[in-house]
Design an enzyme around this catalytic site. Structure first.
Site, PDB file in Angstrom:
ATOM      1  N   CYS A 113       0.809  -1.219   0.000  1.00  0.00           N
ATOM      2  CA  CYS A 113       0.000   0.000   0.000  1.00  0.00           C
ATOM      3  C   CYS A 113       0.842   1.269   0.000  1.00  0.00           C
ATOM      4  O   CYS A 113       0.310   2.370  -0.165  1.00  0.00           O
ATOM      5  CB  CYS A 113      -0.950   0.004   1.192  1.00  0.00           C
ATOM      6  SG  CYS A 113      -2.245  -1.245   1.081  1.00  0.00           S
ATOM      7  N   GLY A 118     -11.127 -14.148 -12.593  1.00  0.00           N
ATOM      8  CA  GLY A 118     -10.485 -12.852 -12.503  1.00  0.00           C
ATOM      9  C   GLY A 118     -10.050 -12.322 -13.850  1.00  0.00           C
ATOM     10  O   GLY A 118     -10.563 -12.731 -14.900  1.00  0.00           O
ATOM     11  N   ASP A 126      -8.803  -3.869  -4.622  1.00  0.00           N
ATOM     12  CA  ASP A 126      -7.500  -3.458  -4.103  1.00  0.00           C
ATOM     13  C   ASP A 126      -6.423  -4.369  -4.685  1.00  0.00           C
ATOM     14  O   ASP A 126      -6.582  -5.586  -4.705  1.00  0.00           O
ATOM     15  CB  ASP A 126      -7.479  -3.543  -2.571  1.00  0.00           C
ATOM     16  CG  ASP A 126      -6.560  -2.498  -1.950  1.00  0.00           C
ATOM     17  OD1 ASP A 126      -5.417  -2.372  -2.432  1.00  0.00           O
ATOM     18  OD2 ASP A 126      -6.975  -1.822  -0.997  1.00  0.00           O
ATOM     19  N   ASP A 161     -13.914   3.067   2.569  1.00  0.00           N
ATOM     20  CA  ASP A 161     -13.181   1.879   2.145  1.00  0.00           C
ATOM     21  C   ASP A 161     -13.859   1.094   1.032  1.00  0.00           C
ATOM     22  O   ASP A 161     -13.203   0.350   0.307  1.00  0.00           O
ATOM     23  CB  ASP A 161     -12.968   0.963   3.356  1.00  0.00           C
ATOM     24  CG  ASP A 161     -12.094   1.623   4.410  1.00  0.00           C
ATOM     25  OD1 ASP A 161     -10.920   1.875   4.119  1.00  0.00           O
ATOM     26  OD2 ASP A 161     -12.598   1.897   5.514  1.00  0.00           O
TER      27      ASP A 161
END
Length: 326
Positions: free
Chosen positions: A15, A136, A65, A48
């Site tokens: 992050c 995905g 994320d 968030d």
């Protein structure tokens, strides 16, 4: 495969490679304000995840994320990235239901076997969370990247959000800080810090359940903007001032030594620069850097108390500044 150092194939890590918070807010400044009777949480306060009511008693929680490697081990990288993505749902008081993988991979540089280990790590964490993984999307990318797009569910009457803190409430933190400086040391030296990996792969599932049980309405998770950055956003959105007792903030073993030896990421410096105009501090610069340390898959920051999470401060009525560090 065992000798490949994934962190050396990326300019940043975890992050800490986020776009700086002030820069990001300027980019999305004219894109906020999407409203509607069923949009429970949108973009306005930089929460968030998004929450949309689909029927009485049921809301969908949506987030995504992903980031570059924060550790060299491919399996652990997958676990950390998945736990970090799921955390956004927990921070909103939701339960993750299904996720899809997000992959960028330098296929001509790194073997597919390594990517398989990344995906295996993500799958194992999702299984631990009781969250399905349904495929995905992948691209050929000069830097390795991995994460999840996650869909969860929540009771729209019992969500947690970053604009619901009230004066008089304690501030609790469910995980120790310090993974940022430890990860930066790992990237620079190759030293492995099991305590950081254990923290980053620990789900925020139990902390979120305890928070809902306690009736807590305001929460966020501590990730790339550091404790100070996320607490500033929370206090600003809620119209209160956050007062932090620096001595009460818990840190992982080795964090202070990593700071002393200079392993501070650029993201951490940018975090501190962003909040400094809104900060009244009685501690030194090193302490502020630890409080601004860019975390990856950090804990929940709560307006209230839950078992096992130390109280590190309190929210008070809005004063001349948004953050006070004592």
């Amino acid at each position: 495969m065992t000798s490949t150092r994934l962190t050396q194939f990326a300019h940043g890590g975890g992050c800490a490679c986020k776009i700086p918070p002030g820069e990001l807010e300027e980019i999305v400044r004219d894109l906020t304000g999407d409203t509607g009777p069923d949009l429970v949480v949108g973009l306005d306060d930089g929460d968030d995840a998004a929450i949309v009511r689909v029927q009485d008693g049921l809301a969908v929680v949506a987030t995504a994320d992903f980031f570059t490697p924060v550790v060299d081990d491919a399996y652990d990288f997958g676990r950390i990235a998945a736990a970090n993505a799921l955390s956004d749902v927990y921070a909103m008081g939701g339960r993750p239901v299904v996720a899809v993988n997000l992959v960028g991979w330098p296929r001509d540089v790194l073997p597919g076997e390594l990517l398989r280990e990344v995906l295996r790590g993500g799958l194992d964490i999702c299984r631990e969370a009781g969250c399905h993984v349904g495929g995905g999307h992948s691209i050929d990318d000069p830097e390795p990247k991995y994460g999840l797009a996650v869909t969860g569910v929540a009771d729209p009457a019992r969500v947690m959000r970053n604009d619901a803190a009230r004066a008089g409430q304690p501030i609790s933190l469910s995980k120790h800080l310090g993974v940022g400086v430890l990860n930066n040391r790992h990237k620079s030296t190759g030293e492995v810090f099991p305590q950081a990996i254990a923290s980053m792969t620990a789900l925020n599932k139990r902390a979120a359940a305890a928070a809902l049980e306690a009736g807590i309405a305001a929460a966020t998770d501590v990730t790339g903007f550091g404790l100070l950055g996320h607490l500033y956003k929370m206090a600003r959105a809620s119209g209160v001032t956050a007062v932090v007792d620096a001595a009460a903030v818990p840190y992982l073993d080795g964090a202070r030594e990593a700071l002393r030896d200079g392993f501070v990421s650029g993201g951490t410096w940018r975090n501190l620069d962003w909040v400094r105009p809104h900060l009244a501090s009685g501690v030194d610069e090193d302490e502020l850097l630890l409080l601004a340390d860019a975390q990856t898959s950090g804990g929940l920051l709560l307006a209230g108390e839950i078992p096992g999470a130390p109280v590190i401060g309190e929210f008070v009525p809005r004063a001349d500044t948004t953050l006070v560090i004592r």
